[in-house]
Design a protein around this motif. Structure first.
Motif, PDB file in Angstrom:
ATOM      1  N   HIS A 149       4.516  -0.110   0.560  1.00 11.29           N
ATOM      2  CA  HIS A 149       5.460  -0.176  -0.211  1.00 11.29           C
ATOM      3  C   HIS A 149       5.545   0.956  -1.583  1.00 11.29           C
ATOM      4  CE1 HIS A 149       8.287  -1.902  -3.191  1.00 11.29           C
ATOM      5  NE2 HIS A 149       7.591  -1.871  -4.197  1.00 11.29           N
ATOM      6  N   CYS A 150       6.393   1.971  -1.666  1.00 11.94           N
ATOM      7  CA  CYS A 150       6.222   2.769  -2.876  1.00 11.94           C
ATOM      8  C   CYS A 150       6.956   2.207  -4.155  1.00 11.94           C
ATOM      9  CB  CYS A 150       6.894   4.017  -2.284  1.00 11.94           C
ATOM     10  SG  CYS A 150       6.438   5.564  -3.527  1.00 11.94           S
ATOM     11  N   THR A 151       6.178   2.593  -5.313  1.00 13.30           N
ATOM     12  CA  THR A 151       6.637   1.949  -6.222  1.00 13.30           C
ATOM     13  C   THR A 151       7.274   3.192  -7.116  1.00 13.30           C
ATOM     14  OG1 THR A 151       4.489   2.433  -7.220  1.00 13.30           O
ATOM     15  CG2 THR A 151       4.929   0.283  -6.627  1.00 13.30           C
ATOM     16  N   CYS A 152       7.837   3.991  -6.687  1.00 11.40           N
ATOM     17  CA  CYS A 152       8.197   5.155  -7.634  1.00 11.40           C
ATOM     18  C   CYS A 152       9.768   4.648  -7.836  1.00 11.40           C
ATOM     19  CB  CYS A 152       8.300   6.634  -6.606  1.00 11.40           C
ATOM     20  SG  CYS A 152       9.479   6.707  -5.363  1.00 11.40           S
ATOM     21  N   THR A 153      10.088   5.125  -9.150  1.00 12.71           N
ATOM     22  CA  THR A 153      11.525   4.721  -9.539  1.00 12.71           C
ATOM     23  C   THR A 153      11.892   6.121 -10.326  1.00 12.71           C
ATOM     24  OG1 THR A 153      10.467   3.912 -11.820  1.00 12.71           O
ATOM     25  CG2 THR A 153      10.984   2.416  -9.995  1.00 12.71           C
ATOM     26  N   ASN A 175      10.086  15.418  -5.673  1.00 13.95           N
ATOM     27  CA  ASN A 175       9.865  14.392  -4.437  1.00 13.95           C
ATOM     28  C   ASN A 175       8.546  13.723  -4.886  1.00 13.95           C
ATOM     29  OD1 ASN A 175      11.857  15.663  -2.921  1.00 13.95           O
ATOM     30  ND2 ASN A 175      10.619  17.339  -1.972  1.00 13.95           N
ATOM     31  N   CYS A 176       8.768  12.424  -4.352  1.00 10.71           N
ATOM     32  CA  CYS A 176       7.546  11.548  -4.507  1.00 10.71           C
ATOM     33  C   CYS A 176       6.654  11.943  -3.359  1.00 10.71           C
ATOM     34  CB  CYS A 176       8.137  10.050  -4.342  1.00 10.71           C
ATOM     35  SG  CYS A 176       6.624   8.851  -4.207  1.00 10.71           S
ATOM     36  N   ASP A 177       5.419  12.037  -3.926  1.00  9.70           N
ATOM     37  CA  ASP A 177       4.392  12.423  -3.161  1.00  9.70           C
ATOM     38  C   ASP A 177       3.876  11.498  -1.935  1.00  9.70           C
ATOM     39  OD1 ASP A 177       3.840  15.154  -3.925  1.00  9.70           O
ATOM     40  OD2 ASP A 177       2.247  14.197  -5.390  1.00  9.70           O
ATOM     41  N   PHE A 178       4.392  10.298  -2.605  1.00 17.38           N
ATOM     42  CA  PHE A 178       3.779   9.077  -1.506  1.00 17.38           C
ATOM     43  C   PHE A 178       4.800   8.791  -0.481  1.00 17.38           C
ATOM     44  CE2 PHE A 178       1.324   8.357  -5.708  1.00 17.38           C
ATOM     45  CZ  PHE A 178       0.268   7.830  -5.040  1.00 17.38           C
ATOM     46  N   CYS A 179       6.365   8.651  -0.913  1.00 17.38           N
ATOM     47  CA  CYS A 179       7.275   8.329   0.201  1.00 17.38           C
ATOM     48  C   CYS A 179       8.163   9.378   0.406  1.00 17.38           C
ATOM     49  CB  CYS A 179       7.918   7.161  -0.231  1.00 17.38           C
ATOM     50  SG  CYS A 179       9.000   7.333  -1.694  1.00 17.38           S
ATOM     51  N   GLY A 180       8.074  10.519  -0.339  1.00 14.44           N
ATOM     52  CA  GLY A 180       9.138  11.591  -0.038  1.00 14.44           C
ATOM     53  C   GLY A 180      10.410  11.405  -0.679  1.00 14.44           C
ATOM     54  N   LEU A 219       1.005  -1.385  -0.152  1.00 18.88           N
ATOM     55  CA  LEU A 219      -0.179  -0.006  -0.191  1.00 18.88           C
ATOM     56  C   LEU A 219       0.814   1.273  -0.048  1.00 18.88           C
ATOM     57  CD1 LEU A 219      -2.439  -1.282   2.730  1.00 18.88           C
ATOM     58  CD2 LEU A 219      -3.306  -0.289   0.771  1.00 18.88           C
ATOM     59  N   ARG A 220       0.161   2.315  -0.426  1.00 20.30           N
ATOM     60  CA  ARG A 220       0.785   3.648  -0.354  1.00 20.30           C
ATOM     61  C   ARG A 220      -0.436   4.758  -0.474  1.00 20.30           C
ATOM     62  NH1 ARG A 220       4.307   5.472  -5.998  1.00 20.30           N
ATOM     63  NH2 ARG A 220       2.528   5.455  -7.155  1.00 20.30           N
ATOM     64  N   ALA A 221      -0.037   5.655   0.155  1.00 20.35           N
ATOM     65  CA  ALA A 221      -1.193   6.841  -0.119  1.00 20.35           C
ATOM     66  C   ALA A 221      -0.510   8.117   0.236  1.00 20.35           C
ATOM     67  CB  ALA A 221      -2.303   6.112   1.000  1.00 20.35           C
TER      68      ALA A 221
HETATM   69 ZN   LIG Z   1       8.002   6.717  -3.735  1.00 21.49          ZN
END
Ligand SMILES: [Zn+2]
Length: 321
Positions: free
Chosen positions: A252-256, A285-290, A93-95
């Motif tokens: 878990h953040c899926t940003c790459t 900056n990733c909005d989900f995980c920073g 999940l991420r939010a």
């Molecule tokens: Zn992220």
């Protein structure tokens, strides 16, 4: 009927009434939810709504048994612009939430006042398959924001779009995001899960109604202060229920770097160049995980030199000017 809780682990517990008329799931998310909250400082009502969506996204993901990612969004027209929760088939999940820049949010603000101030709020569910065929688009359902709380909005969506009678009870605070989902199973002429006398259609309906009445006795404070093992025992002690192996949601953040690069390509060369000229590099900056990503002039030139297709469902972040 018993659940052996694993202390400290987030848990999703599926169950089915033995007469096969009702199935359900309890969810208890604390570590994952605290991971989300550790990256943002949201006002209390926003925390509550986003937390309820986190519980709901995991419940629906397990319920729909969809091999891919469920993206649940509420687009708001009030002080809150967007609430997003993503959950994949492994319950990763991420939010995140996006507030209007001038947002003033009272402690007792409600979903309609935050997200549907002029009736233009939208509830969007996207099902993004894990193994997409080339060119295949994710399925997306968009409906008006029909309901005064997250559970009602989702119940109405499930009834309209999936033709499924579904009830949800959700609650979230600073520490936990918990919920219960009940769903009426289609009547199959009295087939039962165990060797008992077949149910009539009326009896199946009666079981469903009874389960909903039991669920409706749950108050939010009770959900927040009680483990799902106790809630299940308290609600359904008179029912014959089978529980399944518990599942364990996690953050878990899926940003790459590649996905953020695609987002910059979607922004377009002029916008990216203007940031480069001003700051010498583009920071995202990733909005989900920073997570922070930097692109210098060479990186940006490479981005726009390739013709790779741009594939980004929702922006992964925001360019910091
Ligand atoms: Zn992220």
């Amino acid at each position: 009927m018993s659940i052996t809780p694993i202390i400290g682990q987030d848990t999703l517990q599926k169950f089915i009434f033995d007469n096969a008329s009702v199935r359900g799931e309890f969810i208890d998310i604390s570590a994952t939810w605290r991971e989300v909250l550790s990256r943002h400082a949201y006002p209390a009502p926003v925390k509550k709504l986003l937390g309820e969506m986190v519980a709901a996204a995991a419940l629906l993901s397990a319920n729909l048994k969809f091999n891919g990612t469920i993206i649940m969004q509420i687009h708001g027209d009030g002080p809150v612009n967007l609430l997003v929760v993503e959950c994949d088939a492994e319950l990763h999940l991420r939010a995140t939430a996006k507030l209007a820049s001038d947002a003033v949010i009272a402690d007792d603000a409600t979903l309609p006042s935050l997200l549907n101030a002029s009736g233009k709020g939208r509830f969007v569910i996207t099902l993004d398959p894990a193994d997409k065929m080339p060119g295949q688009q994710p399925y997306q359902g968009i409906v008006p924001l029909d309901g005064d709380d997250v559970s009602t909005v989702i119940e109405n969506y499930m009834l309209r779009s999936e033709q499924l009678d579904t009830k949800l009870w959700l609650a979230a605070d600073d520490n936990v995001s918990r919920g219960l989902l009940l769903q009426k199973l289609p009547y199959h002429g009295g087939t039962t899960a165990v060797e008992t006398a077949p149910l009539t259609e009326d009896e199946a309906l009666e079981t469903w109604n009874r389960a909903v009445i039991l669920g409706s006795t749950l108050k939010q404070e009770e959900i927040l202060s009680t483990t799902i093992e106790v809630l299940m025992e308290r609600l359904f002690w008179e029912e014959t229920i089978r529980v399944f192996e518990p599942l364990h949601p996690s953050f878990h953040c899926t940003c790459t770097r590649e996905k953020v690069g695609n987002m910059l390509k979607m922004l377009g060369r002029p916008e990216v160049n203007s940031v480069l000229e001003e700051l010498g590099q583009v920071g995202v900056n990733c909005d989900f995980c920073g997570q922070h990503y930097d692109y210098d002039k060479v990186d940006c030139a490479q981005l726009f030199a390739t013709d790779a297709p741009v594939e980004a469902l929702i922006p992964a972040g925001e360019v910091k000017h």
